[in-house]
Motif scaffolding. Structure first.
Motif, PDB file in Angstrom:
ATOM      1  N   ALA A  20      16.396 -15.685  -0.531  1.00 53.60           N
ATOM      2  CA  ALA A  20      16.690 -14.557  -1.427  1.00 53.60           C
ATOM      3  C   ALA A  20      16.178 -14.836  -2.835  1.00 53.60           C
ATOM      4  O   ALA A  20      15.551 -13.969  -3.462  1.00 53.60           O
ATOM      5  N   ILE A  21      16.432 -16.033  -3.331  1.00 50.24           N
ATOM      6  CA  ILE A  21      15.985 -16.397  -4.683  1.00 50.24           C
ATOM      7  C   ILE A  21      14.463 -16.344  -4.765  1.00 50.24           C
ATOM      8  O   ILE A  21      13.900 -15.813  -5.729  1.00 50.24           O
ATOM      9  N   ASP A  22      13.782 -16.853  -3.749  1.00 53.88           N
ATOM     10  CA  ASP A  22      12.321 -16.814  -3.732  1.00 53.88           C
ATOM     11  C   ASP A  22      11.810 -15.377  -3.805  1.00 53.88           C
ATOM     12  O   ASP A  22      10.922 -15.058  -4.596  1.00 53.88           O
ATOM     13  N   GLU A  23      12.390 -14.502  -3.002  1.00 52.43           N
ATOM     14  CA  GLU A  23      11.935 -13.104  -2.971  1.00 52.43           C
ATOM     15  C   GLU A  23      12.247 -12.392  -4.281  1.00 52.43           C
ATOM     16  O   GLU A  23      11.425 -11.619  -4.781  1.00 52.43           O
ATOM     17  N   LEU A  24      13.409 -12.631  -4.838  1.00 55.61           N
ATOM     18  CA  LEU A  24      13.760 -12.005  -6.113  1.00 55.61           C
ATOM     19  C   LEU A  24      12.791 -12.427  -7.211  1.00 55.61           C
ATOM     20  O   LEU A  24      12.304 -11.590  -7.982  1.00 55.61           O
ATOM     21  N   LYS A  25      12.489 -13.716  -7.264  1.00 57.08           N
ATOM     22  CA  LYS A  25      11.583 -14.226  -8.298  1.00 57.08           C
ATOM     23  C   LYS A  25      10.169 -13.682  -8.144  1.00 57.08           C
ATOM     24  O   LYS A  25       9.450 -13.533  -9.127  1.00 57.08           O
ATOM     25  N   LYS A  26       9.762 -13.376  -6.917  1.00 58.23           N
ATOM     26  CA  LYS A  26       8.434 -12.805  -6.676  1.00 58.23           C
ATOM     27  C   LYS A  26       8.334 -11.370  -7.179  1.00 58.23           C
ATOM     28  O   LYS A  26       7.239 -10.878  -7.433  1.00 58.23           O
ATOM     29  N   GLU A 114      15.179 -14.494   7.830  1.00 54.95           N
ATOM     30  CA  GLU A 114      14.289 -14.482   6.666  1.00 54.95           C
ATOM     31  C   GLU A 114      13.882 -13.057   6.306  1.00 54.95           C
ATOM     32  O   GLU A 114      13.939 -12.660   5.139  1.00 54.95           O
ATOM     33  N   ARG A 115      13.484 -12.285   7.293  1.00 51.43           N
ATOM     34  CA  ARG A 115      13.003 -10.927   7.011  1.00 51.43           C
ATOM     35  C   ARG A 115      14.113 -10.048   6.433  1.00 51.43           C
ATOM     36  O   ARG A 115      13.896  -9.324   5.463  1.00 51.43           O
ATOM     37  N   ARG A 116      15.302 -10.093   7.028  1.00 52.48           N
ATOM     38  CA  ARG A 116      16.401  -9.260   6.518  1.00 52.48           C
ATOM     39  C   ARG A 116      16.781  -9.674   5.107  1.00 52.48           C
ATOM     40  O   ARG A 116      17.024  -8.836   4.241  1.00 52.48           O
ATOM     41  N   THR A 117      16.805 -10.979   4.849  1.00 57.68           N
ATOM     42  CA  THR A 117      17.137 -11.469   3.515  1.00 57.68           C
ATOM     43  C   THR A 117      16.106 -10.988   2.500  1.00 57.68           C
ATOM     44  O   THR A 117      16.454 -10.493   1.417  1.00 57.68           O
ATOM     45  N   ARG A 118      14.833 -11.132   2.821  1.00 55.89           N
ATOM     46  CA  ARG A 118      13.771 -10.704   1.894  1.00 55.89           C
ATOM     47  C   ARG A 118      13.808  -9.198   1.655  1.00 55.89           C
ATOM     48  O   ARG A 118      13.665  -8.732   0.519  1.00 55.89           O
ATOM     49  N   GLU A 119      14.010  -8.422   2.698  1.00 55.59           N
ATOM     50  CA  GLU A 119      14.018  -6.971   2.530  1.00 55.59           C
ATOM     51  C   GLU A 119      15.219  -6.520   1.700  1.00 55.59           C
ATOM     52  O   GLU A 119      15.103  -5.599   0.886  1.00 55.59           O
ATOM     53  N   HIS A 120      16.358  -7.164   1.876  1.00 51.39           N
ATOM     54  CA  HIS A 120      17.515  -6.818   1.044  1.00 51.39           C
ATOM     55  C   HIS A 120      17.321  -7.293  -0.399  1.00 51.39           C
ATOM     56  O   HIS A 120      17.782  -6.631  -1.326  1.00 51.39           O
ATOM     57  N   ALA A 121      16.645  -8.401  -0.600  1.00 54.28           N
ATOM     58  CA  ALA A 121      16.332  -8.829  -1.970  1.00 54.28           C
ATOM     59  C   ALA A 121      15.443  -7.779  -2.642  1.00 54.28           C
ATOM     60  O   ALA A 121      15.620  -7.464  -3.830  1.00 54.28           O
ATOM     61  N   GLN A 122      14.518  -7.214  -1.890  1.00 48.67           N
ATOM     62  CA  GLN A 122      13.688  -6.133  -2.427  1.00 48.67           C
ATOM     63  C   GLN A 122      14.547  -4.914  -2.759  1.00 48.67           C
ATOM     64  O   GLN A 122      14.311  -4.230  -3.767  1.00 48.67           O
ATOM     65  N   ASN A 123      15.581  -4.651  -1.959  1.00 45.76           N
ATOM     66  CA  ASN A 123      16.495  -3.550  -2.260  1.00 45.76           C
ATOM     67  C   ASN A 123      17.265  -3.805  -3.559  1.00 45.76           C
ATOM     68  O   ASN A 123      17.536  -2.871  -4.313  1.00 45.76           O
ATOM     69  N   VAL A 124      17.610  -5.055  -3.809  1.00 53.21           N
ATOM     70  CA  VAL A 124      18.292  -5.399  -5.061  1.00 53.21           C
ATOM     71  C   VAL A 124      17.394  -5.052  -6.245  1.00 53.21           C
ATOM     72  O   VAL A 124      17.838  -4.447  -7.227  1.00 53.21           O
ATOM     73  N   VAL A 125      16.132  -5.409  -6.161  1.00 52.57           N
ATOM     74  CA  VAL A 125      15.184  -5.088  -7.233  1.00 52.57           C
ATOM     75  C   VAL A 125      15.070  -3.578  -7.395  1.00 52.57           C
ATOM     76  O   VAL A 125      15.059  -3.058  -8.524  1.00 52.57           O
ATOM     77  N   LYS A 126      15.032  -2.848  -6.293  1.00 55.39           N
ATOM     78  CA  LYS A 126      14.968  -1.387  -6.367  1.00 55.39           C
ATOM     79  C   LYS A 126      16.220  -0.821  -7.035  1.00 55.39           C
ATOM     80  O   LYS A 126      16.121   0.094  -7.867  1.00 55.39           O
ATOM     81  N   LEU A 127      17.382  -1.337  -6.670  1.00 53.28           N
ATOM     82  CA  LEU A 127      18.618  -0.850  -7.284  1.00 53.28           C
ATOM     83  C   LEU A 127      18.632  -1.091  -8.793  1.00 53.28           C
ATOM     84  O   LEU A 127      19.089  -0.246  -9.558  1.00 53.28           O
TER      85      LEU A 127
END
Length: 154
Positions: A20-26, A114-127
């Motif tokens: 999650a941290i990796d995806e958020l930082k990206k 991994e995929r669900r975590t990354r996609e939800h991290a992307q949702n956090v950025v969208k929110l």
């Protein structure tokens, strides 16, 4: 600057917090606060503490319930607690659970986690930053992990 809380567990079989941290930082410039607990039933208070004590604007609750019936009950109880924490703090807590029996084998389970975590991290950025993108996606059958279901044609 927005602060995102990451609540994860030692029970999970992969490091969902790290993913999650990796995806958020990206995807955004954010402050991140992590709080790791033993299992999913510990997540509600971890999330509440991240909001109230650490000043997080949004939290991800990451966990992997097991495949036994008791695990499903515990996951339901944890979900109820996470919902209560959201209402008590007026803060989004994005629940990211991957049940151990959602996949046919360990390879697929790791992929799904991994995929669900990354996609939800992307949702956090969208929110936080792109609410209009979520509005465009409304009613399109988005799923996190496996393939999207798609919209129903009217």
């Amino acid at each position: 600057m927005h602060k995102v809380g990451i609540a994860d567990t030692t029970f999970s079989r992969i490091n969902m917090g790290k993913i999650a941290i990796d995806e958020l930082k990206k995807n955004a410039s954010l402050q991140i606060e992590r709080y790791t607990v033993p299992g999913v039933k510990d997540l509600p208070v971890a999330c509440k503490k991240l909001v109230e004590e650490k000043g997080c604007n949004i939290v991800m609750a990451l966990g992997m319930p097991g495949s036994q019936e008791i695990d499903k009950i515990c996951a339901h109880e944890a979900s109820q607690g996470i919902i209560q924490a959201q209402l008590m703090t007026n803060t989004h807590i994005i629940e990211v659970f991957v049940h151990e029996d959602e996949a046919k084998d360990e390879k697929e389970l790791a992929w799904l986690m991994e995929r669900r975590t990354r996609e939800h991290a992307q949702n956090v950025v969208k929110l936080l930053f792109h609410q209009e993108q979520l509005q465009r996606e409304a009613g399109t059958g988005q799923r996190q992990g496996f393939a999207d279901a798609g919209a129903i044609r009217q």
